[in-house]
Design a protein around this motif. Structure first.
Motif, PDB file in Angstrom:
ATOM      1  N   GLN A   2       0.849  -1.194   0.000  1.00 28.40           N
ATOM      2  CA  GLN A   2       0.000   0.000   0.000  1.00 28.40           C
ATOM      3  C   GLN A   2       0.879   1.237   0.000  1.00 28.40           C
ATOM      4  O   GLN A   2       2.036   1.178   0.406  1.00 28.40           O
ATOM      5  N   ASP A   3       0.345   2.349  -0.492  1.00 33.63           N
ATOM      6  CA  ASP A   3       1.081   3.606  -0.435  1.00 33.63           C
ATOM      7  C   ASP A   3       1.386   3.944   1.020  1.00 33.63           C
ATOM      8  O   ASP A   3       0.574   3.679   1.910  1.00 33.63           O
ATOM      9  N   CYS A   4       2.549   4.533   1.234  1.00 31.69           N
ATOM     10  CA  CYS A   4       2.938   4.857   2.611  1.00 31.69           C
ATOM     11  C   CYS A   4       3.822   6.088   2.636  1.00 31.69           C
ATOM     12  O   CYS A   4       4.809   6.174   1.907  1.00 31.69           O
ATOM     13  N   GLN A   5       3.463   7.044   3.464  1.00 30.64           N
ATOM     14  CA  GLN A   5       4.348   8.159   3.804  1.00 30.64           C
ATOM     15  C   GLN A   5       5.078   7.683   5.050  1.00 30.64           C
ATOM     16  O   GLN A   5       4.618   7.885   6.179  1.00 30.64           O
ATOM     17  N   CYS A   6       6.191   6.992   4.855  1.00 27.68           N
ATOM     18  CA  CYS A   6       6.870   6.280   5.932  1.00 27.68           C
ATOM     19  C   CYS A   6       8.093   7.031   6.432  1.00 27.68           C
ATOM     20  O   CYS A   6       8.720   7.788   5.701  1.00 27.68           O
ATOM     21  N   ARG A   7       8.416   6.777   7.684  1.00 25.65           N
ATOM     22  CA  ARG A   7       9.673   7.244   8.256  1.00 25.65           C
ATOM     23  C   ARG A   7      10.684   6.125   8.036  1.00 25.65           C
ATOM     24  O   ARG A   7      10.421   4.963   8.340  1.00 25.65           O
ATOM     25  N   VAL A   8      11.823   6.503   7.499  1.00 22.21           N
ATOM     26  CA  VAL A   8      12.903   5.554   7.244  1.00 22.21           C
ATOM     27  C   VAL A   8      14.089   5.949   8.105  1.00 22.21           C
ATOM     28  O   VAL A   8      14.502   7.108   8.111  1.00 22.21           O
ATOM     29  N   SER A  21      26.759   5.883  12.911  1.00 21.05           N
ATOM     30  CA  SER A  21      26.069   7.017  12.310  1.00 21.05           C
ATOM     31  C   SER A  21      24.654   6.604  11.937  1.00 21.05           C
ATOM     32  O   SER A  21      24.385   5.433  11.684  1.00 21.05           O
ATOM     33  N   SER A  22      23.750   7.590  11.928  1.00 19.73           N
ATOM     34  CA  SER A  22      22.375   7.290  11.560  1.00 19.73           C
ATOM     35  C   SER A  22      21.750   8.506  10.893  1.00 19.73           C
ATOM     36  O   SER A  22      22.223   9.634  11.049  1.00 19.73           O
ATOM     37  N   GLN A  23      20.712   8.221  10.140  1.00 25.04           N
ATOM     38  CA  GLN A  23      19.929   9.278   9.514  1.00 25.04           C
ATOM     39  C   GLN A  23      18.489   8.801   9.427  1.00 25.04           C
ATOM     40  O   GLN A  23      18.223   7.602   9.411  1.00 25.04           O
ATOM     41  N   SER A  24      17.568   9.744   9.397  1.00 27.80           N
ATOM     42  CA  SER A  24      16.165   9.376   9.218  1.00 27.80           C
ATOM     43  C   SER A  24      15.479  10.469   8.415  1.00 27.80           C
ATOM     44  O   SER A  24      15.903  11.626   8.426  1.00 27.80           O
ATOM     45  N   ASN A  25      14.457  10.061   7.695  1.00 22.85           N
ATOM     46  CA  ASN A  25      13.665  11.004   6.916  1.00 22.85           C
ATOM     47  C   ASN A  25      12.341  10.355   6.550  1.00 22.85           C
ATOM     48  O   ASN A  25      12.108   9.189   6.821  1.00 22.85           O
ATOM     49  N   ARG A  26      11.470  11.130   5.949  1.00 22.79           N
ATOM     50  CA  ARG A  26      10.188  10.623   5.466  1.00 22.79           C
ATOM     51  C   ARG A  26      10.304  10.372   3.972  1.00 22.79           C
ATOM     52  O   ARG A  26      10.880  11.185   3.247  1.00 22.79           O
ATOM     53  N   ASP A  70       5.167   3.377   9.299  1.00 23.07           N
ATOM     54  CA  ASP A  70       4.191   4.463   9.160  1.00 23.07           C
ATOM     55  C   ASP A  70       3.646   4.854  10.529  1.00 23.07           C
ATOM     56  O   ASP A  70       2.782   5.709  10.641  1.00 23.07           O
ATOM     57  N   GLY A  71       4.132   4.199  11.584  1.00 27.16           N
ATOM     58  CA  GLY A  71       3.690   4.496  12.942  1.00 27.16           C
ATOM     59  C   GLY A  71       2.411   3.775  13.326  1.00 27.16           C
ATOM     60  O   GLY A  71       1.953   3.897  14.458  1.00 27.16           O
ATOM     61  N   LYS A  72       1.835   3.006  12.387  1.00 25.23           N
ATOM     62  CA  LYS A  72       0.582   2.284  12.674  1.00 25.23           C
ATOM     63  C   LYS A  72       0.690   0.828  12.233  1.00 25.23           C
ATOM     64  O   LYS A  72       1.069  -0.027  13.023  1.00 25.23           O
ATOM     65  N   ASP A  73       0.379   0.591  10.965  1.00 23.44           N
ATOM     66  CA  ASP A  73       0.268  -0.780  10.463  1.00 23.44           C
ATOM     67  C   ASP A  73       1.565  -1.351   9.905  1.00 23.44           C
ATOM     68  O   ASP A  73       1.762  -2.557   9.897  1.00 23.44           O
ATOM     69  N   ILE A  74       2.425  -0.496   9.407  1.00 24.90           N
ATOM     70  CA  ILE A  74       3.634  -0.968   8.734  1.00 24.90           C
ATOM     71  C   ILE A  74       4.836  -0.751   9.643  1.00 24.90           C
ATOM     72  O   ILE A  74       5.073   0.358  10.130  1.00 24.90           O
TER      73      ILE A  74
END
Length: 109
Positions: free
Chosen positions: A35-41, A56-61, A93-97
């Motif tokens: 499914q489409d997802c605006q996910c945090r990676v 080292s680490s990085q995160s983004n949407r 996605d903070g919920k299902d994924i």
């Protein structure tokens, strides 16, 4: 309803495409979701070797379109004998994924 969530979760994948040329590795984490997802990676790299340790680490949407393999990053690493690297990737996605996967350099225990 729970069966649908379980089937969706089973269809979601997080993989690593890797290539090696000599002592240089290219690591590409790829997400394929149902499914489409605006996910945090979040990507984390932990390395250690004769010269010490690094973390080292990085995160983004990232917008991940359904059923389209999406490249999350591209990393090139030069490993000397005795070096070890672990790459961790989390997609949520903070919920299902919620997917997590690790790649470890060859010889890493």
């Amino acid at each position: 309803m729970h069966t649908l969530l379980l089937l969706a979760a089973l269809g979601n994948q997080l993989t690593f495409d890797t290539q090696q040329q000599g002592n240089t590795w290219t690591i590409v984490p790829v997400a394929t979701l149902t499914q489409d997802c605006q996910c945090r990676v979040k990507l984390t790299a932990l390395s250690s070797g004769i010269s010490g340790q690094s973390n080292s680490s990085q995160s983004n949407r990232v917008l991940i379109k359904a059923n389209e393999p999406t490249t999350l990053s591209r990393m090139s690493l030069t490993l000397s004998p005795g070096d070890t690297v672990t790459i961790s990737v989390t997609v949520t996605d903070g919920k299902d994924i919620h997917l997590e996967k690790q790649w470890a350099s060859p010889g890493h225990v």
